[in-house]
Design a protein around this motif. Structure first.
Motif, mmCIF file in Angstrom:
data_model
loop_
_atom_site.group_PDB
_atom_site.id
_atom_site.type_symbol
_atom_site.label_atom_id
_atom_site.label_comp_id
_atom_site.label_asym_id
_atom_site.label_seq_id
_atom_site.Cartn_x
_atom_site.Cartn_y
_atom_site.Cartn_z
ATOM 1 N N LEU A 201 1.173 15.872 43.194
ATOM 2 C CA LEU A 201 1.158 16.697 44.402
ATOM 3 C C LEU A 201 2.264 16.249 45.350
ATOM 4 N N GLU A 202 3.119 17.182 45.721
ATOM 5 C CA GLU A 202 4.237 16.873 46.606
ATOM 6 C C GLU A 202 3.761 16.263 47.923
ATOM 7 N N SER A 203 4.435 15.178 48.311
ATOM 8 C CA SER A 203 4.233 14.599 49.636
ATOM 9 C C SER A 203 5.565 14.627 50.375
ATOM 10 N N LYS A 204 5.543 15.254 51.547
ATOM 11 C CA LYS A 204 6.756 15.267 52.357
ATOM 12 C C LYS A 204 6.874 13.989 53.182
ATOM 13 N N LEU A 205 5.770 13.271 53.311
ATOM 14 C CA LEU A 205 5.785 11.981 54.012
ATOM 15 C C LEU A 205 6.310 10.866 53.107
ATOM 16 N N TYR A 206 5.974 10.957 51.818
ATOM 17 C CA TYR A 206 6.393 9.935 50.850
ATOM 18 C C TYR A 206 6.968 10.635 49.615
ATOM 19 N N PRO A 207 8.169 11.227 49.740
ATOM 20 C CA PRO A 207 8.762 11.993 48.636
ATOM 21 C C PRO A 207 9.062 11.150 47.406
ATOM 22 N N GLU A 208 9.119 9.826 47.571
ATOM 23 C CA GLU A 208 9.380 8.960 46.416
ATOM 24 C C GLU A 208 8.268 9.053 45.370
ATOM 25 N N LEU A 209 7.110 9.537 45.764
ATOM 26 C CA LEU A 209 6.008 9.695 44.803
ATOM 27 C C LEU A 209 6.359 10.684 43.701
ATOM 28 N N GLN A 210 7.310 11.598 43.953
ATOM 29 C CA GLN A 210 7.695 12.586 42.945
ATOM 30 C C GLN A 210 8.925 12.162 42.146
ATOM 31 N N SER A 211 9.379 10.959 42.341
ATOM 32 C CA SER A 211 10.564 10.489 41.634
ATOM 33 C C SER A 211 10.320 10.436 40.127
ATOM 34 N N GLU A 212 11.306 10.881 39.359
ATOM 35 C CA GLU A 212 11.179 10.823 37.902
ATOM 36 C C GLU A 212 11.113 9.395 37.400
ATOM 37 N N THR A 213 11.649 8.450 38.162
ATOM 38 C CA THR A 213 11.661 7.051 37.721
ATOM 39 C C THR A 213 10.268 6.426 37.720
ATOM 40 N N VAL A 214 9.337 7.025 38.464
ATOM 41 C CA VAL A 214 7.984 6.459 38.505
ATOM 42 C C VAL A 214 6.999 7.274 37.661
ATOM 43 N N THR A 215 7.483 8.387 37.098
ATOM 44 C CA THR A 215 6.639 9.244 36.267
ATOM 45 C C THR A 215 6.875 8.893 34.807
ATOM 46 N N THR A 216 5.808 8.633 34.074
ATOM 47 C CA THR A 216 5.951 8.185 32.692
ATOM 48 C C THR A 216 5.652 9.295 31.671
ATOM 49 N N ASN A 221 7.785 16.942 36.737
ATOM 50 C CA ASN A 221 6.783 17.995 36.921
ATOM 51 C C ASN A 221 5.767 17.600 37.984
ATOM 52 N N PHE A 222 5.707 18.401 39.022
ATOM 53 C CA PHE A 222 4.699 18.212 40.068
ATOM 54 C C PHE A 222 4.509 19.539 40.782
ATOM 55 N N TYR A 223 3.448 19.609 41.588
ATOM 56 C CA TYR A 223 3.149 20.825 42.345
ATOM 57 C C TYR A 223 3.664 20.677 43.768
ATOM 58 N N THR A 224 4.476 21.645 44.197
ATOM 59 C CA THR A 224 4.894 21.643 45.593
ATOM 60 C C THR A 224 3.684 21.988 46.462
ATOM 61 N N GLN A 225 3.831 21.761 47.746
ATOM 62 C CA GLN A 225 2.738 22.128 48.646
ATOM 63 C C GLN A 225 2.511 23.637 48.637
ATOM 64 N N LEU A 276 -1.632 10.220 53.341
ATOM 65 C CA LEU A 276 -1.650 11.173 52.239
ATOM 66 C C LEU A 276 -2.871 12.094 52.314
ATOM 67 N N PHE A 277 -4.004 11.528 52.715
ATOM 68 C CA PHE A 277 -5.196 12.361 52.846
ATOM 69 C C PHE A 277 -5.078 13.322 54.019
ATOM 70 N N ARG A 278 -4.496 12.856 55.118
ATOM 71 C CA ARG A 278 -4.283 13.767 56.252
ATOM 72 C C ARG A 278 -3.333 14.895 55.859
ATOM 73 N N GLU A 279 -2.308 14.551 55.090
ATOM 74 C CA GLU A 279 -1.350 15.560 54.633
ATOM 75 C C GLU A 279 -2.053 16.585 53.739
ATOM 76 N N LEU A 280 -2.900 16.098 52.845
ATOM 77 C CA LEU A 280 -3.654 16.990 51.968
ATOM 78 C C LEU A 280 -4.592 17.886 52.770
ATOM 79 N N MET A 281 -5.313 17.308 53.710
ATOM 80 C CA MET A 281 -6.258 18.092 54.510
ATOM 81 C C MET A 281 -5.549 19.102 55.407
ATOM 82 N N GLY A 282 -4.273 18.845 55.700
ATOM 83 C CA GLY A 282 -3.503 19.777 56.518
ATOM 84 C C GLY A 282 -3.093 21.038 55.778
ATOM 85 N N MET A 283 -3.312 21.082 54.464
ATOM 86 C CA MET A 283 -2.907 22.245 53.677
ATOM 87 C C MET A 283 -3.961 23.353 53.672
ATOM 88 N N ALA A 284 -5.169 23.047 54.144
ATOM 89 C CA ALA A 284 -6.234 24.059 54.171
ATOM 90 C C ALA A 284 -7.292 23.624 55.164
#
Length: 293
Positions: A201-216, A221-225, A276-284
């Protein structure tokens, strides 16, 4: 003579077995319709009539349940069944149904016309799913069995969970499966969004979470907000509640790699997760997304 009597007895026995088929009673037209028009899941109360109803066009009556009526019209249009003032009358009625689950209950009667009664939009929606299962085509005509149904789900939570943290699936793939879920009156989509192979799940606060270097697995592949909100809206139209899951504190390899965290006991973890939880809760809002796992 003895052989002839045996053959006669055997013939009578076979005919008797053919007649005594369902719960020990003779086969009726209602039994035939039951076999021809099964419904999944089986309604709480159902009685089949003794004939079928053929029609060419439909005419829908009802000021309530406008969204559901529009969905029914769209479905019938795909089946090449159009609207006409002279068409089969389908009437929607909003009424308080006395059941153990009135929010999701409905009644459906098919005779010379169709009547759908429900307390809420959910009930009307589920009635439509039943109607969709019952429809058959005979050339350019539609066919329904004559019957009466009173139904409500046996279980309040009827869910399906997808682990897209491990095995990513596109939004179109998810929609295809959610559509099928809705046809059988499922009402919860548990969306497992993160795991060791990736934080999906895309995070605009911590975009490094979507880095290909950390995905095995399935890198990149991830879902944008916007993707997340699109799936949420798709589920809402189908009376399905989305429960998003951020898998913590276990299964956090991608999370720890992205943020250079050795252990989940690191003091900075808590504040990041709260972000991250606040960001998620802000989507709905809490009505659209009442639960988070």
């Amino acid at each position: 003579m003895l052989k002839k009597n045996r053959r006669l007895t055997c013939t009578i026995f076979m005919v008797f077995n053919l007649l005594i088929a369902f719960n020990g009673h003779a086969i009726t037209k209602g039994d035939t319709l039951k076999n021809k028009y099964p419904i999944i899941p089986t309604p709480q109360e159902i009685s089949y009539g003794d004939s079928e109803l053929l029609f060419e066009t439909i005419f829908i009556i009802g000021s309530e349940f406008t969204n559901e009526i529009s969905q029914l019209k769209a479905f019938l249009h795909k089946q090449e069944i159009e609207e006409s003032p002279e068409g089969l009358k389908i009437q929607f009625i909003k009424i308080d149904l006395a059941t153990s689950n009135p929010e999701e209950a409905y009644t459906l009667g098919i005779d010379n016309h169709i009547t759908i009664s429900a307390t809420t939009e959910k009930g009307a929606y589920y009635a439509i799913q039943t109607l969709k299962q019952l429809l058959r085509k005979n050339g350019d005509k539609g066919v329904f069995p004559k019957l009466k149904i009173k139904d409500w789900p046996a279980f309040k939570i009827r869910g399906f969970m997808h682990d897209t943290g491990r095995n990513f699936q596109s939004v179109s793939q998810l929609k295809e499966q959610i559509e099928i879920m809705s046809q059988y009156k499922y009402n919860v989509f548990h969306w497992h969004l993160t795991d060791n192979p990736g934080w999906r799940l895309e995070s605009k606060l911590y975009p490094e979470l979507q880095s290909e270097t950390v995905t095995t697995r399935q890198k990149g592949n991830f879902y944008t907000q916007d993707d997340f909100k699109e799936v949420l809206a798709f589920c809402k139209e189908r009376k399905i509640t989305v429960i998003p899951e951020l898998d913590i504190p276990g299964h956090t390899e991608a999370f720890r790699k992205a943020l250079n965290i050795e252990t989940m006991q690191d003091p900075k973890v808590k504040s990041i997760l709260l972000d991250l939880f606040r960001e998620l809760m802000g989507m709905a809002n809490a009505i659209e997304m009442p639960y988070i796992h």
